[in-house]
Design an enzyme around this catalytic site. Structure first.
Site, PDB file in Angstrom:
ATOM      1  N   ASP A  80       0.832  -1.197   0.000  1.00  0.00           N
ATOM      2  CA  ASP A  80       0.000   0.000   0.000  1.00  0.00           C
ATOM      3  C   ASP A  80       0.874   1.256   0.000  1.00  0.00           C
ATOM      4  O   ASP A  80       1.841   1.353   0.754  1.00  0.00           O
ATOM      5  CB  ASP A  80      -0.889  -0.037   1.259  1.00  0.00           C
ATOM      6  CG  ASP A  80      -2.088   0.889   1.152  1.00  0.00           C
ATOM      7  OD1 ASP A  80      -2.511   1.194   0.017  1.00  0.00           O
ATOM      8  OD2 ASP A  80      -2.609   1.294   2.211  1.00  0.00           O
ATOM      9  N   ASP A 102       1.880   5.127  -5.455  1.00  0.00           N
ATOM     10  CA  ASP A 102       1.174   6.378  -5.156  1.00  0.00           C
ATOM     11  C   ASP A 102       2.035   7.584  -5.536  1.00  0.00           C
ATOM     12  O   ASP A 102       2.987   7.927  -4.836  1.00  0.00           O
ATOM     13  CB  ASP A 102       0.831   6.418  -3.658  1.00  0.00           C
ATOM     14  CG  ASP A 102       0.062   7.682  -3.280  1.00  0.00           C
ATOM     15  OD1 ASP A 102      -0.213   8.507  -4.176  1.00  0.00           O
ATOM     16  OD2 ASP A 102      -0.275   7.840  -2.090  1.00  0.00           O
ATOM     17  N   GLU A 132      -3.110   6.128  -7.991  1.00  0.00           N
ATOM     18  CA  GLU A 132      -4.124   7.083  -7.500  1.00  0.00           C
ATOM     19  C   GLU A 132      -4.080   8.352  -8.321  1.00  0.00           C
ATOM     20  O   GLU A 132      -3.010   8.892  -8.597  1.00  0.00           O
ATOM     21  CB  GLU A 132      -3.842   7.401  -6.017  1.00  0.00           C
ATOM     22  CG  GLU A 132      -4.796   8.423  -5.403  1.00  0.00           C
ATOM     23  CD  GLU A 132      -4.602   8.563  -3.886  1.00  0.00           C
ATOM     24  OE1 GLU A 132      -4.225   7.562  -3.231  1.00  0.00           O
ATOM     25  OE2 GLU A 132      -4.808   9.675  -3.364  1.00  0.00           O
ATOM     26  N   HIS A 175      -8.096   9.653   4.564  1.00  0.00           N
ATOM     27  CA  HIS A 175      -7.453   8.647   5.413  1.00  0.00           C
ATOM     28  C   HIS A 175      -7.533   9.104   6.868  1.00  0.00           C
ATOM     29  O   HIS A 175      -7.279  10.269   7.159  1.00  0.00           O
ATOM     30  CB  HIS A 175      -5.974   8.505   5.073  1.00  0.00           C
ATOM     31  CG  HIS A 175      -5.695   7.914   3.733  1.00  0.00           C
ATOM     32  ND1 HIS A 175      -5.416   8.675   2.629  1.00  0.00           N
ATOM     33  CD2 HIS A 175      -5.617   6.621   3.322  1.00  0.00           C
ATOM     34  CE1 HIS A 175      -5.176   7.877   1.594  1.00  0.00           C
ATOM     35  NE2 HIS A 175      -5.289   6.627   1.979  1.00  0.00           N
ATOM     36  N   THR A 228      -7.924   2.505   9.924  1.00  0.00           N
ATOM     37  CA  THR A 228      -8.170   3.067  11.254  1.00  0.00           C
ATOM     38  C   THR A 228      -9.217   2.272  12.043  1.00  0.00           C
ATOM     39  O   THR A 228      -9.014   1.975  13.228  1.00  0.00           O
ATOM     40  CB  THR A 228      -8.637   4.536  11.111  1.00  0.00           C
ATOM     41  OG1 THR A 228      -7.649   5.217  10.324  1.00  0.00           O
ATOM     42  CG2 THR A 228      -8.765   5.215  12.453  1.00  0.00           C
TER      43      THR A 228
HETATM   44  P1  13P Z   1      -8.484   4.489   6.830  1.00  0.00           P
HETATM   45  O1  13P Z   1      -7.471   4.333   7.903  1.00  0.00           O
HETATM   46  O2  13P Z   1      -9.118   5.839   6.828  1.00  0.00           O
HETATM   47  O3  13P Z   1      -9.472   3.391   6.802  1.00  0.00           O
HETATM   48  O4  13P Z   1      -7.692   4.424   5.426  1.00  0.00           O
HETATM   49  C1  13P Z   1      -6.960   3.274   5.114  1.00  0.00           C
HETATM   50  C2  13P Z   1      -6.351   3.388   3.766  1.00  0.00           C
HETATM   51  O5  13P Z   1      -6.919   3.965   2.871  1.00  0.00           O
HETATM   52  C3  13P Z   1      -5.039   2.752   3.563  1.00  0.00           C
HETATM   53  O6  13P Z   1      -4.546   3.004   2.290  1.00  0.00           O
END
Ligand code: 13P
Length: 274
Positions: A80, A102, A132, A175, A228
């Site tokens: 990621d 990214d 993205e 995020h 999160t």
């Molecule tokens: P959240 O922590 O807001 O769910 O986002 C996670 C995310 O998009 C990781 O790339």
């Protein structure tokens, strides 16, 4: 069942009008909780490992592959938010089945140039590439001012020129923990879905609201990243547990993370799709 590419899972999701959840992972506990949740729900799952999240990604990839091959559901492993060419190369070498490159804060042409070079290598190795366009932003960082919604005509050109397999789009999520009420631009999502032919990805799923997310899955989003909420569920379970033996702490984290993830699998419509 199998250790698969992310592209394979997302094509099926696109055809079936559901989304595959990609939970942020950190370690063996979050990995096992993610795969066990997927087995429980008979759902595919995409293991998301931020390039900064683990000190030894080769070990993590071996562990993931091992568990995936023993699992009764398909599992993909995605790096990621890889930020450098080297991050993607190391992930491919380690055995990841997908990389997210990214470059969303770079100008359009530079973003295309940087991502295209990764696509070339990744595709030669059978690895899926996510990128993205627009910028989702982080609620706890200054770069909220860099937030920018995705422009459909640019997204079409971007996908055609880079050859990416799926595209993360900015339609109103952020995020982390929202400061206000999330507003998702569904008209924009419809336009993107009708303009771009690869599966669309939503970052910043946590706290976006059940109605918004369920609708997004039905109306064009094929993968949703959740970080999160699953981490918070785990942390809160540890904090609120009356732990008599310190050795018993981590199972609380595992259970709560897994349960929260299962909730999202049901919501995103991937339950029973393995
Ligand atoms: P959240 O922590 O807001 O769910 O986002 C996670 C995310 O998009 C990781 O790339």
């Amino acid at each position: 069942m199998s250790f698969v590419t992310m592209g394979e899972l997302l094509k099926k999701a696109q055809e079936g009008h559901y989304a595959v959840v990609a939970p942020s992972n950190k370690d063996e506990i979050t990995l096992r909780a993610s795969i066990d949740a997927a087995e429980e729900m008979h759902s595919p799952v995409i293991i998301n490992l931020n390039y900064k999240a683990h000190p030894d990604i080769r070990f993590f990839a071996r562990m993931c592959r091992d568990l995936a091959l023993e699992a009764s559901v398909p599992v993909a492993l995605n790096q990621d938010h890889g930020a450098e060419y080297e991050h993607a190369m190391r992930a491919i070498q380690a055995g990841f089945t997908a990389v997210m490159a990214d470059r969303s804060t770079l100008p359009f042409e530079e973003n295309i140039a940087k991502v295209s070079e990764i696509v070339k290598v990744a595709h030669a190795c059978g690895v899926t590439v996510e990128a993205e366009l627009g910028h989702v932003g982080y609620s706890d960082k200054d770069d909220m001012k860099e937030r920018a919604l995705t422009v459909p005509s640019e997204a079409k050109e971007y996908v055609e020129r880079t050859g990416v397999d799926c595209l993360a789009v900015a339609i109103g999520t952020v995020h982390g923990v929202y400061k206000g009420t999330p507003h998702i631009d569904f008209d924009l999502l419809h336009e993107l879905r009708d303009t771009v032919n690869v599966p669309l990805v939503l970052h910043g799923g946590s706290g976006t609201g059940e109605d918004n997310l369920a609708r997004a899955c039905r109306e064009g989003i094929c993968k949703i990243n959740i970080g999160t909420d699953v981490m918070q569920a785990g942390r809160d379970a540890v904090l609120h547990s009356v732990v008599h033996a310190p050795h018993d702490t981590l199972p609380f984290f595992y259970e709560a993370y897994k349960k929260e993830l299962e909730r999202y699998m049901v919501l995103f419509g991937s339950k029973g799709k393995a």
